[in-house]
Motif scaffolding. Structure first.
Motif, PDB file in Angstrom:
ATOM      1  N   GLY A  90       0.805  -1.224   0.000  1.00  0.00           N
ATOM      2  CA  GLY A  90       0.000   0.000   0.000  1.00  0.00           C
ATOM      3  C   GLY A  90       0.837   1.274   0.000  1.00  0.00           C
ATOM      4  O   GLY A  90       0.408   2.301  -0.527  1.00  0.00           O
ATOM      5  N   LYS A  91       2.046   1.182   0.533  1.00  0.00           N
ATOM      6  CA  LYS A  91       2.932   2.348   0.600  1.00  0.00           C
ATOM      7  C   LYS A  91       3.383   2.833  -0.778  1.00  0.00           C
ATOM      8  O   LYS A  91       3.905   3.927  -0.915  1.00  0.00           O
ATOM      9  CB  LYS A  91       4.151   2.027   1.462  1.00  0.00           C
ATOM     10  N   TYR A  92       3.156   2.009  -1.814  1.00  0.00           N
ATOM     11  CA  TYR A  92       3.558   2.370  -3.172  1.00  0.00           C
ATOM     12  C   TYR A  92       2.402   2.892  -4.026  1.00  0.00           C
ATOM     13  O   TYR A  92       2.586   3.161  -5.209  1.00  0.00           O
ATOM     14  CB  TYR A  92       4.174   1.160  -3.887  1.00  0.00           C
ATOM     15  N   THR A  93       1.217   3.010  -3.448  1.00  0.00           N
ATOM     16  CA  THR A  93       0.020   3.362  -4.223  1.00  0.00           C
ATOM     17  C   THR A  93       0.197   4.633  -5.028  1.00  0.00           C
ATOM     18  O   THR A  93      -0.041   4.659  -6.243  1.00  0.00           O
ATOM     19  CB  THR A  93      -1.205   3.501  -3.296  1.00  0.00           C
ATOM     20  N   MET A  94       0.589   5.703  -4.382  1.00  0.00           N
ATOM     21  CA  MET A  94       0.714   6.996  -5.061  1.00  0.00           C
ATOM     22  C   MET A  94       1.776   6.933  -6.163  1.00  0.00           C
ATOM     23  O   MET A  94       1.572   7.443  -7.265  1.00  0.00           O
ATOM     24  CB  MET A  94       1.063   8.096  -4.047  1.00  0.00           C
ATOM     25  N   TRP A  95       2.868   6.282  -5.887  1.00  0.00           N
ATOM     26  CA  TRP A  95       3.932   6.172  -6.889  1.00  0.00           C
ATOM     27  C   TRP A  95       3.495   5.315  -8.061  1.00  0.00           C
ATOM     28  O   TRP A  95       3.735   5.657  -9.218  1.00  0.00           O
ATOM     29  CB  TRP A  95       5.193   5.591  -6.247  1.00  0.00           C
ATOM     30  N   LEU A  96       2.834   4.205  -7.774  1.00  0.00           N
ATOM     31  CA  LEU A  96       2.391   3.310  -8.836  1.00  0.00           C
ATOM     32  C   LEU A  96       1.365   3.984  -9.732  1.00  0.00           C
ATOM     33  O   LEU A  96       1.433   3.879 -10.955  1.00  0.00           O
ATOM     34  CB  LEU A  96       1.806   2.029  -8.228  1.00  0.00           C
ATOM     35  N   MET A  97       0.427   4.696  -9.143  1.00  0.00           N
ATOM     36  CA  MET A  97      -0.654   5.299  -9.918  1.00  0.00           C
ATOM     37  C   MET A  97      -0.271   6.617 -10.580  1.00  0.00           C
ATOM     38  O   MET A  97      -0.682   6.891 -11.700  1.00  0.00           O
ATOM     39  CB  MET A  97      -1.875   5.532  -9.018  1.00  0.00           C
ATOM     40  N   ARG A  98       0.504   7.442  -9.893  1.00  0.00           N
ATOM     41  CA  ARG A  98       0.770   8.788 -10.391  1.00  0.00           C
ATOM     42  C   ARG A  98       2.239   9.133 -10.568  1.00  0.00           C
ATOM     43  O   ARG A  98       2.575  10.201 -11.054  1.00  0.00           O
ATOM     44  CB  ARG A  98       0.130   9.801  -9.455  1.00  0.00           C
ATOM     45  N   GLY A  99       3.121   8.270 -10.097  1.00  0.00           N
ATOM     46  CA  GLY A  99       4.547   8.564 -10.207  1.00  0.00           C
ATOM     47  C   GLY A  99       5.012   9.591  -9.189  1.00  0.00           C
ATOM     48  O   GLY A  99       6.064  10.195  -9.354  1.00  0.00           O
ATOM     49  N   GLU A 100       4.229   9.784  -8.141  1.00  0.00           N
ATOM     50  CA  GLU A 100       4.556  10.765  -7.107  1.00  0.00           C
ATOM     51  C   GLU A 100       4.724  10.069  -5.761  1.00  0.00           C
ATOM     52  O   GLU A 100       4.258   8.949  -5.572  1.00  0.00           O
ATOM     53  CB  GLU A 100       3.425  11.800  -7.001  1.00  0.00           C
ATOM     54  N   THR A 101       5.388  10.757  -4.849  1.00  0.00           N
ATOM     55  CA  THR A 101       5.561  10.222  -3.503  1.00  0.00           C
ATOM     56  C   THR A 101       5.161  11.280  -2.487  1.00  0.00           C
ATOM     57  O   THR A 101       5.076  12.464  -2.800  1.00  0.00           O
ATOM     58  CB  THR A 101       7.024   9.811  -3.233  1.00  0.00           C
ATOM     59  N   ASN A 102       4.943  10.837  -1.252  1.00  0.00           N
ATOM     60  CA  ASN A 102       4.680  11.724  -0.132  1.00  0.00           C
ATOM     61  C   ASN A 102       5.142  10.982   1.121  1.00  0.00           C
ATOM     62  O   ASN A 102       4.334  10.374   1.819  1.00  0.00           O
ATOM     63  CB  ASN A 102       3.193  12.084  -0.058  1.00  0.00           C
ATOM     64  N   PRO A 103       6.458  11.013   1.369  1.00  0.00           N
ATOM     65  CA  PRO A 103       7.008  10.245   2.496  1.00  0.00           C
ATOM     66  C   PRO A 103       6.364  10.583   3.842  1.00  0.00           C
ATOM     67  O   PRO A 103       6.254   9.714   4.696  1.00  0.00           O
ATOM     68  CB  PRO A 103       8.496  10.620   2.498  1.00  0.00           C
ATOM     69  N   GLU A 104       5.922  11.833   4.008  1.00  0.00           N
ATOM     70  CA  GLU A 104       5.298  12.232   5.274  1.00  0.00           C
ATOM     71  C   GLU A 104       4.032  11.429   5.546  1.00  0.00           C
ATOM     72  O   GLU A 104       3.686  11.175   6.695  1.00  0.00           O
ATOM     73  CB  GLU A 104       4.957  13.731   5.274  1.00  0.00           C
ATOM     74  N   SER A 105       3.327  11.018   4.488  1.00  0.00           N
ATOM     75  CA  SER A 105       2.112  10.226   4.665  1.00  0.00           C
ATOM     76  C   SER A 105       2.358   8.739   4.405  1.00  0.00           C
ATOM     77  O   SER A 105       1.420   7.962   4.293  1.00  0.00           O
ATOM     78  CB  SER A 105       1.001  10.744   3.753  1.00  0.00           C
ATOM     79  N   GLY A 106       3.632   8.351   4.278  1.00  0.00           N
ATOM     80  CA  GLY A 106       3.968   6.947   4.102  1.00  0.00           C
ATOM     81  C   GLY A 106       3.914   6.459   2.663  1.00  0.00           C
ATOM     82  O   GLY A 106       4.010   5.270   2.415  1.00  0.00           O
ATOM     83  N   GLN A 107       3.755   7.375   1.718  1.00  0.00           N
ATOM     84  CA  GLN A 107       3.704   7.005   0.297  1.00  0.00           C
ATOM     85  C   GLN A 107       5.086   7.203  -0.307  1.00  0.00           C
ATOM     86  O   GLN A 107       5.554   8.327  -0.461  1.00  0.00           O
ATOM     87  CB  GLN A 107       2.656   7.842  -0.443  1.00  0.00           C
ATOM     88  N   ILE A 108       5.732   6.092  -0.637  1.00  0.00           N
ATOM     89  CA  ILE A 108       7.114   6.120  -1.098  1.00  0.00           C
ATOM     90  C   ILE A 108       7.244   5.412  -2.435  1.00  0.00           C
ATOM     91  O   ILE A 108       6.309   4.788  -2.916  1.00  0.00           O
ATOM     92  CB  ILE A 108       8.041   5.448  -0.059  1.00  0.00           C
ATOM     93  N   GLU A 109       8.423   5.537  -3.019  1.00  0.00           N
ATOM     94  CA  GLU A 109       8.735   4.755  -4.216  1.00  0.00           C
ATOM     95  C   GLU A 109       9.686   3.645  -3.790  1.00  0.00           C
ATOM     96  O   GLU A 109      10.299   3.719  -2.729  1.00  0.00           O
ATOM     97  CB  GLU A 109       9.332   5.634  -5.308  1.00  0.00           C
ATOM     98  N   PRO A 110       9.806   2.601  -4.591  1.00  0.00           N
ATOM     99  CA  PRO A 110      10.620   1.446  -4.180  1.00  0.00           C
ATOM    100  C   PRO A 110      12.045   1.780  -3.767  1.00  0.00           C
ATOM    101  O   PRO A 110      12.583   1.136  -2.884  1.00  0.00           O
ATOM    102  CB  PRO A 110      10.604   0.543  -5.407  1.00  0.00           C
TER     103      PRO A 110
END
Length: 136
Positions: A90-110
């Motif tokens: 789930g931590k890759y959702t934003m990156w997988l869908m949009r190519g973006e990250t938000n480490p503060e909210s736990g959304q990272i890239e691999p």
């Protein structure tokens, strides 16, 4: 007769335009599918999983994963849905869908995954440190 030639010429140009649009859409779809396939591979590798392990965790067949990663098959929305809904990915959702990250909210890239390249880099640093200290 010249009027008929112009009509055929117009129809040909119109069909040619449709063909060009179709070809461009196919290329775009191919680029997008290979992009998602590459992203799936990056996620799998960052998590240090084999293809069979990734298949078992996600419920996506092994053959499908191989085809996605090699670009032989398009990655469907249902596959992406299975992956982003899995607690581990789930931590890759934003990156997988949009190519973006938000480490503060736990959304990272691999590349920033704690199970991925950071762990490997830390292993290298630790090994390097122990080798220097022990002179082995």
């Amino acid at each position: 007769m010249p009027k008929l030639d112009r009509i055929w010429q117009h129809l040909f140009m119109h069909k040619n335009l449709q063909l060009k649009i179709f070809i461009n859409n196919s290329r775009l779809r191919k680029i997008m599918s290979s992009e998602y396939g590459e992203k799936l591979r990056k996620i799998r590798r960052a998590e240090e999983l084999t293809q069979p392990e990734f298949s078992q965790l996600t419920g996506v067949s092994l053959g499908a994963i191989r085809n996605y990663e090699t670009g032989q098959r398009d990655v469907g929305l249902s596959v992406i849905d299975k992956i982003v809904k899995h607690p581990r990915f789930g931590k890759y959702t934003m990156w997988l869908m949009r190519g973006e990250t938000n480490p503060e909210s736990g959304q990272i890239e691999p590349a920033f995954s704690l199970n991925g390249s950071e762990v490997s880099e830390k292993k290298k640093q630790t090994t390097s440190f122990h080798t220097k200290v022990n002179r082995c």
